[in-house]
Design a protein around this motif. Sequence first.
Motif, PDB file in Angstrom:
ATOM      1  N   ALA A  50      33.904  -4.511 -41.229  1.00 23.08           N
ATOM      2  CA  ALA A  50      33.450  -3.626 -40.671  1.00 23.08           C
ATOM      3  C   ALA A  50      34.437  -2.535 -39.890  1.00 23.08           C
ATOM      4  CB  ALA A  50      32.510  -3.956 -39.562  1.00 23.08           C
ATOM      5  N   GLY A  51      34.568  -1.310 -40.296  1.00 22.83           N
ATOM      6  CA  GLY A  51      35.492  -0.375 -39.820  1.00 22.83           C
ATOM      7  C   GLY A  51      36.557   0.037 -40.725  1.00 22.83           C
ATOM      8  N   THR A  52      36.501  -0.942 -41.963  1.00 20.63           N
ATOM      9  CA  THR A  52      37.312  -0.424 -43.075  1.00 20.63           C
ATOM     10  C   THR A  52      36.917   0.816 -43.792  1.00 20.63           C
ATOM     11  OG1 THR A  52      38.076  -2.641 -43.158  1.00 20.63           O
ATOM     12  CG2 THR A  52      38.932  -1.423 -44.865  1.00 20.63           C
ATOM     13  N   ARG A  53      37.666   1.611 -44.224  1.00 26.57           N
ATOM     14  CA  ARG A  53      37.187   2.756 -44.811  1.00 26.57           C
ATOM     15  C   ARG A  53      37.280   2.785 -46.393  1.00 26.57           C
ATOM     16  NH1 ARG A  53      38.355   8.257 -41.265  1.00 26.57           N
ATOM     17  NH2 ARG A  53      37.117   7.518 -39.390  1.00 26.57           N
TER      18      ARG A  53
ATOM     19  N   GLY B 115      29.794   5.206 -53.422  1.00 26.32           N
ATOM     20  CA  GLY B 115      30.823   4.558 -52.429  1.00 26.32           C
ATOM     21  C   GLY B 115      30.246   3.992 -51.264  1.00 26.32           C
ATOM     22  N   PRO B 116      29.385   4.745 -50.410  1.00 26.09           N
ATOM     23  CA  PRO B 116      28.709   4.275 -49.396  1.00 26.09           C
ATOM     24  C   PRO B 116      27.912   3.131 -49.387  1.00 26.09           C
ATOM     25  CG  PRO B 116      28.897   6.483 -49.064  1.00 26.09           C
ATOM     26  CD  PRO B 116      29.282   6.344 -50.518  1.00 26.09           C
ATOM     27  N   LYS B 117      27.221   3.279 -50.985  1.00 23.51           N
ATOM     28  CA  LYS B 117      26.067   1.938 -51.043  1.00 23.51           C
ATOM     29  C   LYS B 117      26.929   0.826 -51.346  1.00 23.51           C
ATOM     30  CE  LYS B 117      22.410   5.234 -52.891  1.00 23.51           C
ATOM     31  NZ  LYS B 117      21.822   5.621 -54.079  1.00 23.51           N
ATOM     32  N   LEU B 118      27.822   0.903 -51.872  1.00 25.66           N
ATOM     33  CA  LEU B 118      28.793  -0.278 -52.317  1.00 25.66           C
ATOM     34  C   LEU B 118      29.408  -0.733 -50.920  1.00 25.66           C
ATOM     35  CD1 LEU B 118      30.442   0.711 -55.595  1.00 25.66           C
ATOM     36  CD2 LEU B 118      29.036  -1.201 -55.206  1.00 25.66           C
ATOM     37  N   HIS B 119      29.806  -0.067 -50.028  1.00 25.85           N
ATOM     38  CA  HIS B 119      30.477  -0.264 -49.051  1.00 25.85           C
ATOM     39  C   HIS B 119      29.607  -1.164 -47.945  1.00 25.85           C
ATOM     40  CE1 HIS B 119      32.335   0.189 -44.890  1.00 25.85           C
ATOM     41  NE2 HIS B 119      33.387   0.285 -45.434  1.00 25.85           N
ATOM     42  N   ARG B 120      28.318  -0.593 -48.184  1.00 29.21           N
ATOM     43  CA  ARG B 120      27.263  -1.562 -47.220  1.00 29.21           C
ATOM     44  C   ARG B 120      26.940  -2.909 -47.991  1.00 29.21           C
ATOM     45  NH1 ARG B 120      25.214   3.888 -46.530  1.00 29.21           N
ATOM     46  NH2 ARG B 120      23.691   3.956 -48.490  1.00 29.21           N
TER      47      ARG B 120
END
Length: 430
Positions: A334-337, A319-324
């Motif tokens: 940016a700032g969207t969770r 999840g965090p890798k896709l978010h980046r």
Amino acid sequence: MTSDADLFAPDFKTQSYWWDQAKPAEDSEQQLPAKVDVAIIGAGYSGLQAAVQTARAGQSTLVLDAEAAGWGCSTRNGGQISTSIKPDLSTLERRYGSEIAKGIIAEGKASLKYIQHFVESEAVDCDFHITGRFHGAHTRRHYDRMARECSTDGLETFMVPRAEQHTEIATDYYHGGMVYPHYASINPGLYHQGLTRIAQTAGAQIISYCRVNDLTRNSGGFALQTAKGMVQAERVIIATNGYTGALTPWHQRRVIPIGSYIIATQEISPDLMDEILPTNRMMTDTRKLVYYYRPSPDRKRILFGGRVSLKETDPLKSGPKLHREMLRLLPQLAGTRISHSWNGFVAYTFDELMHVGHDKGLHYAMGYCGSGVGIASYLGMRLGQQAAGIAEGRTPFDQIPFPSRPFYQGNPWFLAPSILAYRLRDRLGI
């Protein structure tokens, strides 16, 4: 500095976003019939579309799934419907000759028409729309290559230069791109739910949490030993795709299970959505390690998917890798969770083609190579027609070999080095 834990919303879920509206089936106390005309292993798109055909043809039909019906990638995908076949026409012509090559390309186009007709004629409420797809060029070289191919692909595509790119997507990452008008979006959870209803109404019996542990030929066809008892079937359809396992080792040696990972964001404002994705198209790009993304059907979230690790991992890590990666393309987010993070297994093949075939009553369709929503539905329909003895079930995919590789037994040990090579190619713009 934001930690990975800070990227998850308070109500974060490690499950498919689509399950919020269409939950997987629960276990039931259904009794197995002693004997059926057709037993289908796998209750995803292929299996259920096949079941509609066999049941409507008057064949007693049983659909079995090891998990909840649709638990696999049928309700875990991004909801994009492609007409594309990965090898181009010239490559297919070199392999199989002009007639089969053109027939395969035509089947890709037919798959979109089929699923559109199906959801409309069967009244499946699943947010189906012809949206088109924007395919971004991650280098100038790729843009030029697409521009050369644009006028010869026969798909009514058109180019969008970098200077006009923001009419499609508010990013400066791409060097322009190409729009495929004949591309669609769908809510895969609601589509599967509707397909389940249609198959049951046609007369098919669908039993979840009923793993088939053994499949043996006998004088009457096949004996299926399942978690809930024995069943005798005259014919069997294998519709397991990315979840094909040791039950059918011949098929297992021919498909490569690859995890695809997806996130959904928290809700964003209508103004921001209109800024970043104004056309509501499906989005992909030219990288070998492709990312695919789209607005949710209600245009309140971004769904962003792709391959982010060398080996299979879990949604808390992906999840965090896709978010980046999403922020690299769309820094406005940016700032969207992350509200949801999940994965599912697709099936690739060694020739990058899907396959249909049969062997003395054992039928199969699989290997959709990441284009499964439309083509899995279409070939599932054809597969059901074949099992029911309907002549229209023939397809050019019947006429091509289904290759494997020496020593491959279903464990894709070569995946990590392949991904490393693709990453290098993407960085070099090859």
